[in-house]
Design a protein around this motif. Structure first.
Motif, PDB file in Angstrom:
ATOM      1  N   MET A   1       0.837  -1.190   0.000  1.00  0.00           N
ATOM      2  CA  MET A   1       0.000   0.000   0.000  1.00  0.00           C
ATOM      3  C   MET A   1       0.881   1.252   0.000  1.00  0.00           C
ATOM      4  O   MET A   1       1.929   1.278   0.621  1.00  0.00           O
ATOM      5  N   SER A   2       0.394   2.281  -0.650  1.00  0.00           N
ATOM      6  CA  SER A   2       1.132   3.534  -0.670  1.00  0.00           C
ATOM      7  C   SER A   2       0.879   4.305   0.625  1.00  0.00           C
ATOM      8  O   SER A   2      -0.022   3.977   1.402  1.00  0.00           O
ATOM      9  N   VAL A   3       1.677   5.322   0.841  1.00  0.00           N
ATOM     10  CA  VAL A   3       1.523   6.151   2.040  1.00  0.00           C
ATOM     11  C   VAL A   3       0.148   6.810   2.043  1.00  0.00           C
ATOM     12  O   VAL A   3      -0.527   6.862   3.078  1.00  0.00           O
ATOM     13  N   HIS A   4      -0.302   7.267   0.866  1.00  0.00           N
ATOM     14  CA  HIS A   4      -1.617   7.903   0.767  1.00  0.00           C
ATOM     15  C   HIS A   4      -2.721   6.918   1.163  1.00  0.00           C
ATOM     16  O   HIS A   4      -3.647   7.278   1.896  1.00  0.00           O
ATOM     17  N   ASP A   5      -2.611   5.680   0.678  1.00  0.00           N
ATOM     18  CA  ASP A   5      -3.613   4.665   1.030  1.00  0.00           C
ATOM     19  C   ASP A   5      -3.606   4.365   2.525  1.00  0.00           C
ATOM     20  O   ASP A   5      -4.666   4.205   3.142  1.00  0.00           O
ATOM     21  N   GLU A   6      -2.419   4.270   3.091  1.00  0.00           N
ATOM     22  CA  GLU A   6      -2.310   3.998   4.532  1.00  0.00           C
ATOM     23  C   GLU A   6      -2.918   5.132   5.353  1.00  0.00           C
ATOM     24  O   GLU A   6      -3.626   4.899   6.338  1.00  0.00           O
ATOM     25  N   LEU A   7      -2.643   6.367   4.956  1.00  0.00           N
ATOM     26  CA  LEU A   7      -3.199   7.511   5.679  1.00  0.00           C
ATOM     27  C   LEU A   7      -4.717   7.570   5.534  1.00  0.00           C
ATOM     28  O   LEU A   7      -5.425   7.919   6.487  1.00  0.00           O
ATOM     29  N   THR A   8      -5.230   7.221   4.368  1.00  0.00           N
ATOM     30  CA  THR A   8      -6.680   7.197   4.163  1.00  0.00           C
ATOM     31  C   THR A   8      -7.315   6.128   5.041  1.00  0.00           C
ATOM     32  O   THR A   8      -8.352   6.362   5.670  1.00  0.00           O
ATOM     33  N   SER A   9      -6.687   4.957   5.106  1.00  0.00           N
ATOM     34  CA  SER A   9      -7.190   3.887   5.970  1.00  0.00           C
ATOM     35  C   SER A   9      -7.160   4.309   7.439  1.00  0.00           C
ATOM     36  O   SER A   9      -8.114   4.071   8.189  1.00  0.00           O
ATOM     37  N   LEU A  10      -6.076   4.954   7.830  1.00  0.00           N
ATOM     38  CA  LEU A  10      -5.959   5.446   9.200  1.00  0.00           C
ATOM     39  C   LEU A  10      -7.025   6.490   9.506  1.00  0.00           C
ATOM     40  O   LEU A  10      -7.626   6.493  10.588  1.00  0.00           O
ATOM     41  N   GLN A  11      -7.296   7.361   8.536  1.00  0.00           N
ATOM     42  CA  GLN A  11      -8.320   8.385   8.731  1.00  0.00           C
ATOM     43  C   GLN A  11      -9.695   7.748   8.915  1.00  0.00           C
ATOM     44  O   GLN A  11     -10.487   8.183   9.756  1.00  0.00           O
ATOM     45  N   ARG A  12      -9.997   6.687   8.158  1.00  0.00           N
ATOM     46  CA  ARG A  12     -11.276   5.984   8.324  1.00  0.00           C
ATOM     47  C   ARG A  12     -11.377   5.376   9.713  1.00  0.00           C
ATOM     48  O   ARG A  12     -12.432   5.438  10.355  1.00  0.00           O
ATOM     49  N   CYS A  13     -10.287   4.799  10.191  1.00  0.00           N
ATOM     50  CA  CYS A  13     -10.289   4.216  11.545  1.00  0.00           C
ATOM     51  C   CYS A  13     -10.521   5.299  12.596  1.00  0.00           C
ATOM     52  O   CYS A  13     -11.265   5.081  13.565  1.00  0.00           O
ATOM     53  N   LEU A  14      -9.896   6.454  12.403  1.00  0.00           N
ATOM     54  CA  LEU A  14     -10.093   7.551  13.349  1.00  0.00           C
ATOM     55  C   LEU A  14     -11.527   8.060  13.313  1.00  0.00           C
ATOM     56  O   LEU A  14     -12.083   8.432  14.356  1.00  0.00           O
ATOM     57  N   ASP A  15     -12.131   8.096  12.130  1.00  0.00           N
ATOM     58  CA  ASP A  15     -13.536   8.492  12.036  1.00  0.00           C
ATOM     59  C   ASP A  15     -14.421   7.518  12.806  1.00  0.00           C
ATOM     60  O   ASP A  15     -15.346   7.934  13.522  1.00  0.00           O
ATOM     61  N   ASP A  16     -14.128   6.208  12.676  1.00  0.00           N
ATOM     62  CA  ASP A  16     -14.873   5.208  13.446  1.00  0.00           C
ATOM     63  C   ASP A  16     -14.664   5.411  14.943  1.00  0.00           C
ATOM     64  O   ASP A  16     -15.602   5.290  15.731  1.00  0.00           O
ATOM     65  N   LEU A  17     -13.429   5.712  15.334  1.00  0.00           N
ATOM     66  CA  LEU A  17     -13.133   5.951  16.744  1.00  0.00           C
ATOM     67  C   LEU A  17     -13.921   7.155  17.257  1.00  0.00           C
ATOM     68  O   LEU A  17     -14.502   7.098  18.347  1.00  0.00           O
TER      69      LEU A  17
END
Length: 97
Positions: free
Chosen positions: A1-17
């Motif tokens: 995964m690219s850095v952009h994809d990882e950050l997007t995934s992390l952002q989704r997790c934070l939204d869930d949190l």
């Protein structure tokens, strides 16, 4: 995964949190010390991810390799240094101690 994809995934997790913390606040109440601490920690995580996203954008925008400059092997024109002194040696007509 690219850095952009990882950050997007992390952002989704934070939204869930954030959503989960919001639901917990409704059940427990937002005034409890533990709940305020969890809310603050979640907010800090969101700010940290925003800083990471900015840093990743700067890194992606910056050139990876500096442009090479060719320096010729020919000697410099001595007339460029007529009015200067050799540093640490004094003037041309004087001798070093």
């Amino acid at each position: 995964m690219s850095v952009h994809d990882e950050l997007t995934s992390l952002q989704r997790c934070l939204d869930d949190l954030q959503r989960s913390v919001g639901r917990l606040e409704k059940h427990i109440g937002g005034g409890a010390l533990d709940m305020r601490r969890v809310r603050t920690d979640a907010d800090h995580l969101r700010e940290s991810v925003a800083l990471l996203r900015e840093a990743a954008a700067r890194t992606a925008a910056a050139p990876r390799r500096p442009e090479l400059v060719t320096i010729p092997d020919t000697p410099y024109d001595d007339s460029l240094w007529i009015d200067t002194d050799d540093e640490g040696l004094g003037g041309r007509d004087r001798h070093a101690p």
